[in-house]
Write a protein that holds these residues in place. Sequence first.
Motif, PDB file in Angstrom:
ATOM      1  N   MET A  13       0.853  -1.168   0.000  1.00 35.41           N
ATOM      2  CA  MET A  13       0.000   0.000   0.000  1.00 35.41           C
ATOM      3  C   MET A  13       0.904   1.237   0.000  1.00 35.41           C
ATOM      4  SD  MET A  13      -2.666   1.239   2.966  1.00 35.41           S
ATOM      5  CE  MET A  13      -3.079  -0.429   3.281  1.00 35.41           C
ATOM      6  N   THR A  14       0.563   2.182  -0.832  1.00 37.64           N
ATOM      7  CA  THR A  14       1.343   3.415  -0.900  1.00 37.64           C
ATOM      8  C   THR A  14       0.779   4.430   0.089  1.00 37.64           C
ATOM      9  OG1 THR A  14      -0.044   4.467  -2.557  1.00 37.64           O
ATOM     10  CG2 THR A  14       1.744   3.020  -3.366  1.00 37.64           C
ATOM     11  N   LYS A  15       1.518   5.513   0.265  1.00 35.10           N
ATOM     12  CA  LYS A  15       1.061   6.571   1.166  1.00 35.10           C
ATOM     13  C   LYS A  15      -0.231   7.206   0.639  1.00 35.10           C
ATOM     14  CE  LYS A  15       2.847  10.598   3.609  1.00 35.10           C
ATOM     15  NZ  LYS A  15       3.992  11.479   3.782  1.00 35.10           N
TER      16      LYS A  15
ATOM     17  N   ALA B 256      -3.829   7.312   2.426  1.00 35.00           N
ATOM     18  CA  ALA B 256      -4.563   8.573   2.640  1.00 35.00           C
ATOM     19  C   ALA B 256      -6.017   8.442   2.190  1.00 35.00           C
ATOM     20  CB  ALA B 256      -3.867   9.712   1.894  1.00 35.00           C
ATOM     21  N   LEU B 257      -6.251   7.734   1.087  1.00 31.14           N
ATOM     22  CA  LEU B 257      -7.629   7.510   0.626  1.00 31.14           C
ATOM     23  C   LEU B 257      -8.436   6.702   1.641  1.00 31.14           C
ATOM     24  CD1 LEU B 257      -7.058   6.726  -3.161  1.00 31.14           C
ATOM     25  CD2 LEU B 257      -8.144   8.759  -2.197  1.00 31.14           C
ATOM     26  N   LEU B 258      -7.797   5.715   2.221  1.00 27.65           N
ATOM     27  CA  LEU B 258      -8.478   4.902   3.231  1.00 27.65           C
ATOM     28  C   LEU B 258      -8.791   5.731   4.477  1.00 27.65           C
ATOM     29  CD1 LEU B 258      -6.427   1.599   2.927  1.00 27.65           C
ATOM     30  CD2 LEU B 258      -8.733   2.039   2.058  1.00 27.65           C
TER      31      LEU B 258
ATOM     32  N   THR C  43       1.709   6.476   8.702  1.00 27.29           N
ATOM     33  CA  THR C  43       1.959   5.299   9.547  1.00 27.29           C
ATOM     34  C   THR C  43       1.416   4.030   8.895  1.00 27.29           C
ATOM     35  OG1 THR C  43       1.833   6.692  11.520  1.00 27.29           O
ATOM     36  CG2 THR C  43       1.608   4.304  11.849  1.00 27.29           C
ATOM     37  N   TRP C  44       0.199   4.105   8.363  1.00 23.89           N
ATOM     38  CA  TRP C  44      -0.392   2.937   7.720  1.00 23.89           C
ATOM     39  C   TRP C  44       0.440   2.483   6.529  1.00 23.89           C
ATOM     40  CZ3 TRP C  44      -6.446   3.063   7.422  1.00 23.89           C
ATOM     41  CH2 TRP C  44      -6.950   3.072   8.720  1.00 23.89           C
ATOM     42  N   ALA C  45       0.951   3.425   5.750  1.00 21.33           N
ATOM     43  CA  ALA C  45       1.773   3.066   4.584  1.00 21.33           C
ATOM     44  C   ALA C  45       3.050   2.346   5.024  1.00 21.33           C
ATOM     45  CB  ALA C  45       2.109   4.308   3.768  1.00 21.33           C
ATOM     46  N   ILE C  46       3.597   2.749   6.167  1.00 22.32           N
ATOM     47  CA  ILE C  46       4.812   2.107   6.680  1.00 22.32           C
ATOM     48  C   ILE C  46       4.487   0.722   7.249  1.00 22.32           C
ATOM     49  CG2 ILE C  46       6.556   2.194   8.530  1.00 22.32           C
ATOM     50  CD1 ILE C  46       6.612   5.241   8.134  1.00 22.32           C
TER      51      ILE C  46
END
Length: 184
Positions: free
Chosen positions: A1-3, A7-9, A30-33
Amino acid sequence: MTKNEAALLVKMLISVCPNNIANPKMTAHTWAIVMPDISFSQAQAAIVKILREKQFIPTPADIIKAVESMFPDPCAPPSAEAAWKEVISQLNSYAPPKAYSHPLIMETVATFDYVDELCRCNNDDLGIKRAQFVKTYNNLSERAKEKKRNQAVNEIAGKNLQRLDGLVHSIANKMALDAPKGKQ
């Protein structure tokens, strides 16, 4: 998943619970990482599932758990019951077992004395052997899953060490906390 996908999520979640995400950019970062190994479509489906079942904003752990349940690993071992049926179908005290459908089955069978404990087991003891097999199989399966999760985390952390360090410092600065000692 990209940053950008993360962000969309996060925007999707803000539309449902507008006051529950204090810093959307930091959350997306944080989620992207934390979840680079989860696709956008998998995460989106997991969030929909969670929002239909729970009354809270999901954490990355919630999303990962939902993805694992919705999109099972095709290489995962069969259930303990299916593995036991496979073992029973091949019991033969005159020949070693043929190949099983998953290496974990053979690993579990190897913990028994194949001929004496399994092949020559009387019907009264078969239930006991089944219970021992299921317990051992489930323990070995959980150990294998934990090893796989740890390898994924180590790989993610290794690839994102600088990003994680920057994230920790950014959070510390926003919260007016002292940054961790070491890399400043």
